[in-house]
Write an enzyme that holds these catalytic residues in place. Structure first.
Site, PDB file in Angstrom:
ATOM      1  N   HIS A 338      -7.634  -5.241   4.618  1.00 43.52           N
ATOM      2  CA  HIS A 338      -6.815  -4.177   4.032  1.00 43.52           C
ATOM      3  C   HIS A 338      -6.132  -4.591   2.728  1.00 43.52           C
ATOM      4  CE1 HIS A 338      -3.888  -6.391   6.495  1.00 43.52           C
ATOM      5  NE2 HIS A 338      -2.947  -5.910   5.704  1.00 43.52           N
ATOM      6  N   ASP A 339      -5.781  -5.874   2.598  1.00 42.17           N
ATOM      7  CA  ASP A 339      -5.034  -6.302   1.412  1.00 42.17           C
ATOM      8  C   ASP A 339      -5.851  -7.119   0.418  1.00 42.17           C
ATOM      9  OD1 ASP A 339      -2.595  -5.051   1.585  1.00 42.17           O
ATOM     10  OD2 ASP A 339      -1.574  -6.705   2.615  1.00 42.17           O
ATOM     11  N   LYS A 342      -4.982  -7.376  -3.261  1.00 37.65           N
ATOM     12  CA  LYS A 342      -3.838  -8.138  -3.796  1.00 37.65           C
ATOM     13  C   LYS A 342      -4.292  -9.294  -4.667  1.00 37.65           C
ATOM     14  CE  LYS A 342      -0.083  -7.160  -0.581  1.00 37.65           C
ATOM     15  NZ  LYS A 342       0.669  -7.704   0.584  1.00 37.65           N
TER      16      LYS A 342
HETATM   17  P1  C2E Z   1       5.050  -1.678   1.041  1.00 37.11           P
HETATM   18  O1  C2E Z   1       6.508  -1.449   1.039  1.00 37.11           O
HETATM   19  O2  C2E Z   1       4.197  -0.626   0.416  1.00 37.11           O
HETATM   20  O3  C2E Z   1       4.765  -3.037   0.330  1.00 37.11           O
HETATM   21  C1  C2E Z   1       3.481  -3.464   0.021  1.00 37.11           C
HETATM   22  C2  C2E Z   1       3.476  -4.893  -0.421  1.00 37.11           C
HETATM   23  O4  C2E Z   1       4.288  -5.034  -1.582  1.00 37.11           O
HETATM   24  C3  C2E Z   1       4.069  -5.863   0.589  1.00 37.11           C
HETATM   25  O5  C2E Z   1       3.122  -6.243   1.564  1.00 37.11           O
HETATM   26  C4  C2E Z   1       4.487  -7.009  -0.327  1.00 37.11           C
HETATM   27  O6  C2E Z   1       3.343  -7.792  -0.652  1.00 37.11           O
HETATM   28  C5  C2E Z   1       4.944  -6.301  -1.567  1.00 37.11           C
HETATM   29  N1  C2E Z   1       6.414  -6.107  -1.556  1.00 37.11           N
HETATM   30  C6  C2E Z   1       7.095  -5.085  -1.021  1.00 37.11           C
HETATM   31  N2  C2E Z   1       8.451  -5.228  -1.226  1.00 37.11           N
HETATM   32  C7  C2E Z   1       8.590  -6.400  -1.884  1.00 37.11           C
HETATM   33  C8  C2E Z   1       9.732  -7.113  -2.399  1.00 37.11           C
HETATM   34  O7  C2E Z   1      10.914  -6.723  -2.264  1.00 37.11           O
HETATM   35  N3  C2E Z   1       9.477  -8.306  -3.056  1.00 37.11           N
HETATM   36  C9  C2E Z   1       8.196  -8.755  -3.208  1.00 37.11           C
HETATM   37  N4  C2E Z   1       8.030  -9.912  -3.836  1.00 37.11           N
HETATM   38  N5  C2E Z   1       7.117  -8.112  -2.749  1.00 37.11           N
HETATM   39  C10 C2E Z   1       7.301  -6.942  -2.097  1.00 37.11           C
HETATM   40  P2  C2E Z   1       3.657  -6.756   2.960  1.00 37.11           P
HETATM   41  O8  C2E Z   1       4.738  -7.752   2.743  1.00 37.11           O
HETATM   42  O9  C2E Z   1       2.454  -7.208   3.704  1.00 37.11           O
HETATM   43  O10 C2E Z   1       4.261  -5.498   3.667  1.00 37.11           O
HETATM   44  C11 C2E Z   1       3.483  -4.445   4.137  1.00 37.11           C
HETATM   45  C12 C2E Z   1       4.326  -3.270   4.469  1.00 37.11           C
HETATM   46  O11 C2E Z   1       5.219  -3.565   5.551  1.00 37.11           O
HETATM   47  C13 C2E Z   1       5.204  -2.748   3.365  1.00 37.11           C
HETATM   48  O12 C2E Z   1       4.520  -1.921   2.516  1.00 37.11           O
HETATM   49  C14 C2E Z   1       6.282  -2.017   4.137  1.00 37.11           C
HETATM   50  O13 C2E Z   1       5.794  -0.729   4.535  1.00 37.11           O
HETATM   51  C15 C2E Z   1       6.418  -2.845   5.394  1.00 37.11           C
HETATM   52  N6  C2E Z   1       7.541  -3.788   5.250  1.00 37.11           N
HETATM   53  C16 C2E Z   1       7.472  -5.063   4.833  1.00 37.11           C
HETATM   54  N7  C2E Z   1       8.733  -5.630   4.815  1.00 37.11           N
HETATM   55  C17 C2E Z   1       9.559  -4.688   5.246  1.00 37.11           C
HETATM   56  C18 C2E Z   1      10.995  -4.654   5.471  1.00 37.11           C
HETATM   57  O14 C2E Z   1      11.709  -5.645   5.267  1.00 37.11           O
HETATM   58  N8  C2E Z   1      11.542  -3.509   5.936  1.00 37.11           N
HETATM   59  C19 C2E Z   1      10.782  -2.410   6.167  1.00 37.11           C
HETATM   60  N9  C2E Z   1      11.378  -1.299   6.609  1.00 37.11           N
HETATM   61  N10 C2E Z   1       9.434  -2.387   5.968  1.00 37.11           N
HETATM   62  C20 C2E Z   1       8.834  -3.521   5.504  1.00 37.11           C
HETATM   63 FE    FE Z   2      -1.191  -3.492   1.712  1.00 35.98          FE
END
Ligand code: C2E
Ligand code: FE
Ligand code: SIN
Ligand code: SIN
Length: 480
Positions: A338-339, A342
């Site tokens: 899926h990713d 990236k």
């Molecule tokens: P998303 O919010 O669409 O984020 C997609 C990807 O963007 C993340 O994949 C991460 O690689 C990057 N990303 C998102 N926010 C940040 C950030 O603040 N800093 C940095 N450096 N990168 C960021 P990832 O980590 O695999 O997360 C997948 C999904 O999981 C996210 O999609 C979001 O829907 C959820 N998620 C991840 N962390 C959190 C969280 O702390 N709280 C909530 N509510 N959801 C989260």
């Molecule tokens: Fe993704």
């Protein structure tokens, strides 16, 4: 009189008093030769002969008309009706015995042709079952030998066949282990079975006819291993590694039975090698896509375990939702990619500790379309590409890259979306700490502002509610 002449020669003679009785008897008994009077009450002999020659199961039974020498018009009618030979009254014993012998020889030759034809029909039948298996892509998940044995044993086209077949692998010692498939009347049943060394056929000793095929030995014997205490006609074929043993033939094993069994053996060994190659190719395919998924880790902080967990969560949700086992299997390897997109996002953005700027977000959002582009349009990767493109779409339409809503989002994407978020919540990222299972469940089911329950397909959310413990178990089984 005929009975009195034939019985001392060892023939089994069945008599009938008139035409109707003769036809009725022919319907229930297996007859090799018919001696028929012409003048009879009711149906006359010519009419009986005509009916026998018209019947599919009786047409090839030789019919001898017993007539008076001077009844020329009767003879002509009988020839028209298909009679094979004539005997003049009064019957001469020597002539009767000579004609009987000669016509029975002919009949037996024809019977053997029939058996050969059946052997060919059985091969056609087996090939048909195999093609069906290939169609259903069961080739990889089921044992080809056992499947073939099922079709052989339950085929209605093979009239003379064994009651049981063993497809076995010869062990280092001298015994064999495999699956025994038995005819149970309406169905066939398979079970693991082993043959102890003492009961093994003399493989390699080339008893009976040596096979023209190098390395393949065959033979027949009377085996007792299926019914201890009773010897039943059996035949076997082996190449020293694979053994096919057919037990409990209804009667002596003939050359033709052995031919049919040899054909069966060759089909099993051929399709088994084919299945082995197909399996190797499949393994290479799975290995390669895993390598592709891992390539994305280089710039991200994803781990191999994250990739595998998302596969497992997704398969579990797909199964619980009721997708077909093939779809569950597909999503179970496709989800890990899926990713992959990236790989096109700059590592500095992915590893950034703090919140993202608008430009950085724009970069990140490109990973969905980039992933679908990398995966391309090969049919085997179609579901993976669909998942890469749609795993950040949200049920309420607030997701990216297209802002699709509800059923516009592929089901696979809706499933992986939840699996991905659950795992991201549990995992430590540069921008967030890892959370407990309870906390992750709370965020998914109640929302935290960033993630909201409306983001998820309600059906997928129901499954999560029901199976969240199993997702936790997967996380614990495959920790980072
Ligand atoms: P998303 O919010 O669409 O984020 C997609 C990807 O963007 C993340 O994949 C991460 O690689 C990057 N990303 C998102 N926010 C940040 C950030 O603040 N800093 C940095 N450096 N990168 C960021 P990832 O980590 O695999 O997360 C997948 C999904 O999981 C996210 O999609 C979001 O829907 C959820 N998620 C991840 N962390 C959190 C969280 O702390 N709280 C909530 N509510 N959801 C989260
Ligand atoms: Fe993704
Ligand atoms: C699956 O079907 O792959 C999920 C089951 C598990 O790995 O626990
Ligand atoms: C699949 O092919 O694995 C699932 C099909 C779907 O999106 O419903």
């Amino acid at each position: 009189l005929l009975k009195a002449l034939l019985e001392p020669e060892g023939y089994l003679v069945i008599t009938a008093r008139n035409g109707e009785e003769a036809l009725a008897t022919m319907g229930s008994r297996k007859v090799d030769l018919v001696l028929l009077d012409i003048l009879m009450p009711g149906l006359d002999g010519v009419e009986v002969c005509r009916r026998l020659k018209e019947g599919t199961s009786t047409a090839f039974i030789p019919v001898v008309m017993v007539t008076a020498l001077d009844a020329v018009s009767d003879r002509v009618r009988a020839i028209d009706a298909g009679a094979d030979d004539f005997l003049s009254k009064p019957v001469d014993r020597q002539e009767l015995l000579a004609r009987t012998r000669s016509l029975l020889r002919l009949k037996f030759r024809r019977d053997r042709l029939e058996v050969a034809y059946q052997a060919m029909a059985s091969v056609t039948h087996l090939s048909t079952s195999l093609l069906r298996m290939a169609d259903e892509q069961q080739f990889l998940s089921r044992d080809v030998g056992t499947e073939l044995a099922f079709s052989f044993i339950s085929s209605e086209q093979i009239r003379k066949k064994p009651k049981a077949l063993l497809i076995g692998q010869i062990r280092e010692g001298t015994g064999a282990e495999g699956i025994l498939v038995r005819d149970k009347g309406a169905f066939a049943e398979g079970e693991p079975y082993s043959i102890p060394p003492a009961a093994m056929p003399p493989i390699g000793s080339r008893e009976k006819a040596a096979s023209p095929m190098p390395g393949i030995t065959e033979g027949e014997s009377r085996a007792a291993w299926l019914h201890p205490g009773r010897l039943s006609p059996s035949a076997w074929v082996s190449d020293g590694s694979l053994l096919v043993l057919a037990v409990d033939y209804p009667g002596e094993v003939t050359d033709f039975d052995r031919e049919a069994l040899k054909t069966f053996f060759l089909a099993v060994s051929f399709f088994r090698s084919l299945a082995r190659y197909a399996k190797e190719t499949e393994d290479a395919f799975l290995y390669t896509i895993e390598a592709l998924a891992r390539a994305a880790e280089v710039s991200d902080e994803l781990t191999g375990e994250h990739i595998k967990r998302v596969n497992h969560y997704s398969a579990l949700i797909a199964e619980e939702i009721g997708l077909l086992s093939r779809e569950v299997e597909t999503i179970g390897y496709a989800a890990q990619m899926h990713d992959v997109g990236k790989i096109h996002v700059h590592p500095d953005i992915l590893r950034k500790k703090g919140p993202l700027t608008a430009e950085e977000w724009e970069e990140i959002r490109k990973h969905c379309e980039a992933g679908a582009h990398i995966l391309g349009n090969h049919p085997r990767l179609a579901v993976a590409a669909e998942i890469a493109l749609s795993h950040h779409e949200k049920w309420d339409g607030s997701g990216y890259p297209r802002g699709l809503r509800e059923e516009e989002i592929p089901l696979t994407g809706r499933i992986v979306a939840l699996a991905d978020v659950y795992d991201a919540l549990r995992s430590r990222r540069s921008y967030k700490p890892g959370l407990s299972h309870q906390k992750a469940v709370e965020i998914i089911l109640q929302g935290d502002g960033r993630s909201m329950p409306d983001h998820f397909d309600p059906r997928v959310l129901d499954v999560f509610r029901k199976r969240e413990r199993d997702l936790a178990a997967i996380y614990e089984r495959l920790p980072d």
